[in-house]
Design a protein around this motif. Structure first.
Motif, PDB file in Angstrom:
ATOM      1  N   TRP A 147      50.775  53.249  -2.727  1.00 40.13           N
ATOM      2  CA  TRP A 147      49.983  52.548  -1.660  1.00 40.13           C
ATOM      3  C   TRP A 147      48.951  51.435  -2.489  1.00 40.13           C
ATOM      4  O   TRP A 147      48.194  51.746  -3.060  1.00 40.13           O
ATOM      5  CB  TRP A 147      48.821  53.635  -0.949  1.00 40.13           C
ATOM      6  CG  TRP A 147      48.130  53.033   0.062  1.00 40.13           C
ATOM      7  CD1 TRP A 147      46.921  52.409  -0.093  1.00 40.13           C
ATOM      8  CD2 TRP A 147      48.411  52.951   1.403  1.00 40.13           C
ATOM      9  NE1 TRP A 147      46.540  52.029   1.276  1.00 40.13           N
ATOM     10  CE2 TRP A 147      47.445  52.216   1.964  1.00 40.13           C
ATOM     11  CE3 TRP A 147      49.417  53.470   2.344  1.00 40.13           C
ATOM     12  CZ2 TRP A 147      47.140  52.162   3.547  1.00 40.13           C
ATOM     13  CZ3 TRP A 147      49.291  53.242   3.560  1.00 40.13           C
ATOM     14  CH2 TRP A 147      48.138  52.665   4.170  1.00 40.13           C
ATOM     15  N   PRO A 185      50.653  44.260   3.753  1.00 37.34           N
ATOM     16  CA  PRO A 185      51.170  42.827   4.388  1.00 37.34           C
ATOM     17  C   PRO A 185      51.193  42.761   5.799  1.00 37.34           C
ATOM     18  O   PRO A 185      50.890  43.971   6.273  1.00 37.34           O
ATOM     19  CB  PRO A 185      52.461  42.738   3.561  1.00 37.34           C
ATOM     20  CG  PRO A 185      52.988  44.129   3.301  1.00 37.34           C
ATOM     21  CD  PRO A 185      51.657  44.775   3.044  1.00 37.34           C
ATOM     22  N   GLU A 186      51.576  41.977   6.264  1.00 36.31           N
ATOM     23  CA  GLU A 186      51.612  41.594   7.708  1.00 36.31           C
ATOM     24  C   GLU A 186      52.407  42.775   8.253  1.00 36.31           C
ATOM     25  O   GLU A 186      52.167  43.435   9.418  1.00 36.31           O
ATOM     26  CB  GLU A 186      52.049  40.098   8.157  1.00 36.31           C
ATOM     27  CG  GLU A 186      52.212  40.107   9.370  1.00 36.31           C
ATOM     28  CD  GLU A 186      52.378  38.525   9.998  1.00 36.31           C
ATOM     29  OE1 GLU A 186      52.082  38.339  11.099  1.00 36.31           O
ATOM     30  OE2 GLU A 186      52.430  37.760   9.083  1.00 36.31           O
ATOM     31  N   HIS A 229      53.005  57.600   8.211  1.00 38.22           N
ATOM     32  CA  HIS A 229      51.691  57.263   8.176  1.00 38.22           C
ATOM     33  C   HIS A 229      51.106  57.045   9.659  1.00 38.22           C
ATOM     34  O   HIS A 229      51.938  56.577  10.498  1.00 38.22           O
ATOM     35  CB  HIS A 229      51.586  56.065   7.553  1.00 38.22           C
ATOM     36  CG  HIS A 229      49.887  55.724   7.183  1.00 38.22           C
ATOM     37  ND1 HIS A 229      49.205  55.395   8.094  1.00 38.22           N
ATOM     38  CD2 HIS A 229      49.226  56.091   6.034  1.00 38.22           C
ATOM     39  CE1 HIS A 229      47.887  55.252   7.444  1.00 38.22           C
ATOM     40  NE2 HIS A 229      48.106  55.787   6.281  1.00 38.22           N
ATOM     41  N   VAL A 266      50.340  47.025  19.347  1.00 36.69           N
ATOM     42  CA  VAL A 266      51.578  46.982  18.452  1.00 36.69           C
ATOM     43  C   VAL A 266      52.198  45.688  18.696  1.00 36.69           C
ATOM     44  O   VAL A 266      52.312  45.153  19.763  1.00 36.69           O
ATOM     45  CB  VAL A 266      52.549  47.969  18.125  1.00 36.69           C
ATOM     46  CG1 VAL A 266      51.846  49.154  17.650  1.00 36.69           C
ATOM     47  CG2 VAL A 266      52.929  48.376  19.644  1.00 36.69           C
ATOM     48  N   LEU A 306      50.591  45.385  14.711  1.00 29.97           N
ATOM     49  CA  LEU A 306      49.315  44.938  13.969  1.00 29.97           C
ATOM     50  C   LEU A 306      49.355  43.651  13.343  1.00 29.97           C
ATOM     51  O   LEU A 306      50.413  43.344  12.819  1.00 29.97           O
ATOM     52  CB  LEU A 306      48.838  46.088  13.129  1.00 29.97           C
ATOM     53  CG  LEU A 306      48.717  47.446  13.691  1.00 29.97           C
ATOM     54  CD1 LEU A 306      47.962  48.674  12.539  1.00 29.97           C
ATOM     55  CD2 LEU A 306      47.780  47.562  15.085  1.00 29.97           C
ATOM     56  N   PRO A 307      48.236  42.764  13.550  1.00 30.17           N
ATOM     57  CA  PRO A 307      48.434  41.561  12.558  1.00 30.17           C
ATOM     58  C   PRO A 307      48.155  41.882  11.314  1.00 30.17           C
ATOM     59  O   PRO A 307      47.993  42.877  10.781  1.00 30.17           O
ATOM     60  CB  PRO A 307      47.213  41.000  13.210  1.00 30.17           C
ATOM     61  CG  PRO A 307      46.192  42.017  13.653  1.00 30.17           C
ATOM     62  CD  PRO A 307      47.049  43.131  13.936  1.00 30.17           C
ATOM     63  N   GLU A 308      48.287  40.897  10.665  1.00 34.87           N
ATOM     64  CA  GLU A 308      48.203  40.734   8.880  1.00 34.87           C
ATOM     65  C   GLU A 308      47.034  41.469   8.369  1.00 34.87           C
ATOM     66  O   GLU A 308      47.094  42.338   7.780  1.00 34.87           O
ATOM     67  CB  GLU A 308      48.185  39.345   8.553  1.00 34.87           C
ATOM     68  CG  GLU A 308      48.235  39.338   7.026  1.00 34.87           C
ATOM     69  CD  GLU A 308      48.739  37.981   6.561  1.00 34.87           C
ATOM     70  OE1 GLU A 308      48.873  37.715   5.216  1.00 34.87           O
ATOM     71  OE2 GLU A 308      49.006  36.998   7.516  1.00 34.87           O
ATOM     72  N   MET A 357      44.910  54.382   7.552  1.00 34.69           N
ATOM     73  CA  MET A 357      45.260  53.043   6.992  1.00 34.69           C
ATOM     74  C   MET A 357      44.380  52.216   6.188  1.00 34.69           C
ATOM     75  O   MET A 357      44.571  51.602   5.232  1.00 34.69           O
ATOM     76  CB  MET A 357      46.077  52.165   7.885  1.00 34.69           C
ATOM     77  CG  MET A 357      45.115  51.660   9.051  1.00 34.69           C
ATOM     78  SD  MET A 357      46.037  50.678  10.098  1.00 34.69           S
ATOM     79  CE  MET A 357      44.840  50.118  11.299  1.00 34.69           C
ATOM     80  N   MET A 397      49.489  55.194  10.920  1.00 31.83           N
ATOM     81  CA  MET A 397      49.525  53.577  11.540  1.00 31.83           C
ATOM     82  C   MET A 397      51.008  53.375  12.335  1.00 31.83           C
ATOM     83  O   MET A 397      51.003  52.172  12.873  1.00 31.83           O
ATOM     84  CB  MET A 397      49.248  52.652  10.553  1.00 31.83           C
ATOM     85  CG  MET A 397      50.117  52.604   9.288  1.00 31.83           C
ATOM     86  SD  MET A 397      49.632  51.516   8.165  1.00 31.83           S
ATOM     87  CE  MET A 397      50.995  51.626   6.608  1.00 31.83           C
ATOM     88  N   TRP A 417      44.836  50.519  20.965  1.00 33.08           N
ATOM     89  CA  TRP A 417      45.796  50.271  19.874  1.00 33.08           C
ATOM     90  C   TRP A 417      46.931  49.567  20.272  1.00 33.08           C
ATOM     91  O   TRP A 417      47.845  49.991  21.243  1.00 33.08           O
ATOM     92  CB  TRP A 417      46.347  51.881  19.598  1.00 33.08           C
ATOM     93  CG  TRP A 417      47.255  51.523  18.180  1.00 33.08           C
ATOM     94  CD1 TRP A 417      48.616  51.585  18.247  1.00 33.08           C
ATOM     95  CD2 TRP A 417      46.970  51.716  16.774  1.00 33.08           C
ATOM     96  NE1 TRP A 417      49.131  51.501  16.995  1.00 33.08           N
ATOM     97  CE2 TRP A 417      48.361  51.566  16.123  1.00 33.08           C
ATOM     98  CE3 TRP A 417      45.767  51.810  16.212  1.00 33.08           C
ATOM     99  CZ2 TRP A 417      48.122  51.556  14.601  1.00 33.08           C
ATOM    100  CZ3 TRP A 417      45.803  51.919  14.481  1.00 33.08           C
ATOM    101  CH2 TRP A 417      47.029  51.763  14.010  1.00 33.08           C
TER     102      TRP A 417
END
Lengths: 263, 263
Positions: B195, B200-201, B133, A197, A199-201, A135, B135, A195
């Protein structure tokens, strides 16, 4: 393996405070960031500080961002040597603004490392390539997997170019066990955080204390150990709410969670 | 290759509106989501709607989330057959709450697909595994790379189990060209969006129109074409600001950007 505190985990603390907290919590290793080293008077002063606390410097964060040139990493090599650590961690950098040429950005990384190896060897410092989570590929590191880092390292001797295994960045990789085994004595640093979840901004700040998320630390630690690594384990956590916590509490939590790493 | 509109790109529009916008913009393919199909009266009604607009249904999104069982995906198979598409896209699901056992979650995926293949074949529907992805590994899809999706697909015939190539999810992968070549006629769907940074958050909503970010579409499209894929290309964009835009404007932009895909 033994516990080391990466100072990014207690961003608010000075290096003197961080060193003191390590001693109070029985932590014998420390991995500083260069901005903190500079704020504490430079590499020479910080080495004396850490020596006086009996701390081993386990790595220096960080060189890299090669799209901006090599001079900054040359300085980082010098600082690592002065600090008395062999391991300079490289965050290699992302893609230039507006660029869509990922292979070109990756060639810049390989070429930069090739250009820097002689200078690093001369200073008895190893260039430790850190694959970052995919990412971050566009904006922070075009090296996205451990296998890719090893491909870049392969033309060089293991004592010249190594790799970083950071659980946060690599835990998802189906090839992780095989690539850790392949890494062998190229493992320059083993870093842990969890890790969590969602995830923050700011994705950089989404890491959790060991045990708070989805990562199976004993499994990864076991693979790292079987690869022959028996050095320090750095706890490196970027997390705004942890940064907002009293550093003494944070370091105590780091020490308390250490058994969960499964060394 | 020809352009198809994935209806998630115009989330606010009804399927009737989306179909009309396709016709107005010369788009001949459409890929609906199941919630929209249900809102439009079910698969039978939607097939008639699309037929009346001369639209080819290029895929159905989605089955999967196997940790919750297989019944929902069985229904999705039936709906795909009724809609007249062979391609059922699977988002396989993440890890159970509190779980740290990623290999176990991945075994559930492989076992679930094995269990579903006969039912899919009976309906002349292909199970199309979509790597998401990395993430999203913990919470949405434990299949994180195209290579991993192909490993899961390999025991089955290409017309039984395929894979999705979605640029957003795979663009960063150093193994992407090799894995696209390996995929060959398992490529069930080719989806595009860009991408953009910063994300964003809500990471789900960070996608951009083709051309707005860092992805080299002609390079990936070329690899997909060389692998033998000559089907539709779905534009699928999850982005709150695009969702807040008039769907007519969004579909016009999708059509306008189409040359940038490099087919």
């Amino acid at each position: 393996m033994k516990l080391s505190l990466n100072t990014a985990t207690v961003k608010r603390a000075s290096l003197a405070q961080a060193a003191q907290l390590c001693v109070e919590n029985g932590i014998t290793g420390i991995g500083p960031w260069r901005d903190a080293v500079e704020a504490a008077g430079g590499a020479g002063a910080v080495r004396k500080l850490f020596d006086s606390h009996g701390l081993t410097v386990t790595s220096l964060c960080r060189g890299g961002f090669f799209q901006l040139g090599l001079d900054d990493t040359r300085r980082a090599i010098e600082e690592a040597a002065t600090l008395g650590t062999r391991e300079l961690i490289l965050v290699v950098g992302g893609m230039p603004d507006g660029s869509k040429d990922l292979p070109a950005a990756r060639r810049v990384v390989a070429d930069s490392i090739e250009a820097l190896v002689p200078y690093a060897v001369q200073h008895d410092v190893r260039l430790a390539i850190e694959p970052l989570h995919p990412m971050f590929c566009a904006d922070r590191a075009v090296v996205s997997t451990l296998g890719q880092a090893l491909d870049i390292a392969e033309p060089f001797a293991p004592h010249e170019v190594g790799v970083v295994v950071d659980t946060y960045h690599v835990w998802w990789d189906p090839q992780l066990p095989a690539q850790i085994a392949r890494a062998g004595d190229r493992i320059a640093s083993y870093q842990v955080c969890d890790w969590v979840v969602p995830l923050p901004e700011d994705m950089l700040l989404g890491r959790g204390h060991v045990g708070d998320g989805h990562i199976d630390f004993p499994a990864i630690t076991g693979a790292v150990r079987r690869a022959g690594y028996d050095g320090y384990v750095e706890v490196e956590i970027f997390n705004q709410s942890i940064w907002d916590t009293d550093p003494a509490t944070t370091v105590a939590t780091v020490a308390q969670r250490w058994p969960l790493v499964g060394v």
